[in-house]
Design a protein around this motif. Sequence first.
Motif, short mmCIF file in Angstrom:
data_model
loop_
_atom_site.label_atom_id
_atom_site.label_comp_id
_atom_site.label_asym_id
_atom_site.label_seq_id
_atom_site.Cartn_x
_atom_site.Cartn_y
_atom_site.Cartn_z
N TYR A 93 32.86 24.91 0.19
CA TYR A 93 34.00 25.71 0.64
C TYR A 93 34.87 26.18 -0.52
O TYR A 93 35.72 27.06 -0.35
CB TYR A 93 34.85 24.88 1.61
CG TYR A 93 36.04 25.62 2.16
CD1 TYR A 93 35.87 26.71 3.02
CD2 TYR A 93 37.33 25.25 1.81
CE1 TYR A 93 36.97 27.40 3.52
CE2 TYR A 93 38.43 25.93 2.31
CZ TYR A 93 38.24 27.00 3.16
OH TYR A 93 39.32 27.68 3.65
N SER B 75 36.10 29.82 -1.13
CA SER B 75 37.12 30.29 -0.18
C SER B 75 38.49 29.72 -0.53
O SER B 75 39.51 30.41 -0.40
CB SER B 75 36.74 29.89 1.24
OG SER B 75 35.55 30.53 1.65
N ILE C 214 42.03 31.79 -1.25
CA ILE C 214 43.31 31.55 -0.58
C ILE C 214 44.39 31.19 -1.59
O ILE C 214 45.55 31.61 -1.46
CB ILE C 214 43.15 30.46 0.49
CG1 ILE C 214 42.16 30.92 1.58
CG2 ILE C 214 44.49 30.10 1.12
CD1 ILE C 214 41.74 29.84 2.53
N ASP D 210 45.84 28.13 6.37
CA ASP D 210 44.73 29.03 6.06
C ASP D 210 43.52 28.26 5.53
O ASP D 210 42.37 28.54 5.89
CB ASP D 210 45.17 30.07 5.02
CG ASP D 210 46.16 31.08 5.58
OD1 ASP D 210 46.49 31.00 6.78
OD2 ASP D 210 46.60 31.96 4.81
N GLY E 116 39.84 27.72 7.57
CA GLY E 116 38.61 28.17 6.94
C GLY E 116 37.58 27.06 6.81
O GLY E 116 36.39 27.25 7.11
N SER F 255 36.74 30.10 10.13
CA SER F 255 37.48 31.29 10.57
C SER F 255 38.55 31.63 9.55
O SER F 255 39.37 30.77 9.20
CB SER F 255 38.14 31.05 11.93
OG SER F 255 37.17 30.75 12.91
N GLU F 256 38.54 32.85 9.06
CA GLU F 256 39.54 33.24 8.09
C GLU F 256 40.79 33.75 8.80
O GLU F 256 40.73 34.68 9.60
CB GLU F 256 39.02 34.33 7.15
CG GLU F 256 40.05 34.74 6.11
CD GLU F 256 39.50 35.67 5.05
OE1 GLU F 256 40.31 36.38 4.41
OE2 GLU F 256 38.27 35.70 4.86
N ASN G 198 45.14 34.56 7.87
CA ASN G 198 45.98 34.88 6.72
C ASN G 198 47.44 34.82 7.14
O ASN G 198 48.08 35.83 7.40
CB ASN G 198 45.63 36.27 6.17
CG ASN G 198 46.45 36.62 4.94
OD1 ASN G 198 47.26 35.83 4.48
ND2 ASN G 198 46.24 37.82 4.42
#
Length: 472
Positions: free
Chosen positions: A123, A126, A130, A160, A164, A169-170, A172
């Motif tokens: 992960y 990602s 972020i 966030d 993720g 699931s993204e 913001n």
Amino acid sequence: MKTQFETTTDLQSLPLPPGIPILGNLLQLEATRLHLILEDWSRRYGDFYRLKVAARTALVVSDWRAVSEILRARPETFRRFSSIETVFGDMGISGVLSAEGEQWYRQRKLTMRAFDPGHLRNYFPSLVKITERLRQRWLRAAEQGESIDILADLMCYSLDVTAGLAFGSEINTIDGKDAALQKSLDMIFPAINRRLNTPFPYWRYFKLPSDHALDNNLRTLRDKVDTFIVQTRVRMNADSSLFDQPRNLIEAFVAVRDQPDSEFTDEDVYGNVFTTLLVGADSTANVFAWISYFLCEDYDVQAAVQAEAAAVLEDQTVLQDFGRISSLRYIEAVAQEAMRLKPSGPVVFLEAKCDTMVGHVSVAQGTPILALMRLGGLDSQNFPDPQRFDPKRWDGTSNHAEMGASAKRIVMPFGAGPRLCPGRYLALLQIKMLASMLGRNFIMERVDQVSIEERFKFTMEPVNLKVKLTKR
């Protein structure tokens, strides 16, 4: 329960803070200052004392050895307050946080799998994205000379990240999107804390305006979580291999839920998605907010964080190499020291499942137990000059005899025993990413010198913490 104490004392013979007839100490237990009140009484009445709340008598314990024994004896001898399960159930939430017994064992296995170091490595790209998003948010604030509510920004960041990693699931919230989700989550812990401190579940019979507002926020959260679950099922039906090799928490729960004769229900999936969002965002954000406070109070420590960040990140604005996380040793020491002084969970609410011993005190089945997590770390016998913020206690350079593994056994920021926090690796990873990004790019200072207060809402957060960032 095995105990390190030689004498035995009956609960009813312990000191009792003066209260009033019938209600006992109930009116003294202000919900948002509960931990401070209990700690103050511990300093007056000792490591073991009792409370009376209406007809019930509770044990309060701050001796770190006894607290450690209690935590390690879960879930067989001790459990969370049964009222926690009730309050969560009334809110339509059934997840690993409130689960007990066999239900907890089943859910724990899936939760631990989602947060193991291997998943965190996968992960990491990602997480970098972020963290860069937050850096851009802070850079804009620095260029415009704006002060920021750092806890609010950290809550968005942690939310966030958690969404993720755990749900694939993204979202913001850092840039103001999904704001309704963040606003709704902000209400939950205060509501839980308020209901846990209410001796009668009045909300089952009539509702105050705050209860109606809570219901509205729970509906908003339910809609969002249901969307996560629907998206996950679509993704898994399109790729059946995900049923055998789920990549995150929500896929693992859906895979088990959708097996023939599964013991899991849709409510189990919803409850665990919900509690992961709630706890994952709140606790880590609070820890780093307190770190920010200490960095503002001690510019030598802030300079040391900046130096380590510059050495490890070199010309990067955000750490890009997962393998270099372990090089941020001083930053980890800063985190450990902040959690000693300002633990996210200063009180753990427990209950005896059978007649047993807590330290030298005999307690009956069903006795409520409030374990105070901070006072062992504030004892000068364990930590010299305990009120001083000193990361060197943890970075391997200290000559203090108590440092090392023994200190971690005393402080226990993530708990102990079988119910050790499953998200501890993610929490430390986020803290290191945040601190290295902050140290590499910014100088931070308090906007004013108003008193920073501690507010208890099931977790403990700073109040009035506003900061200003200057680009380095």
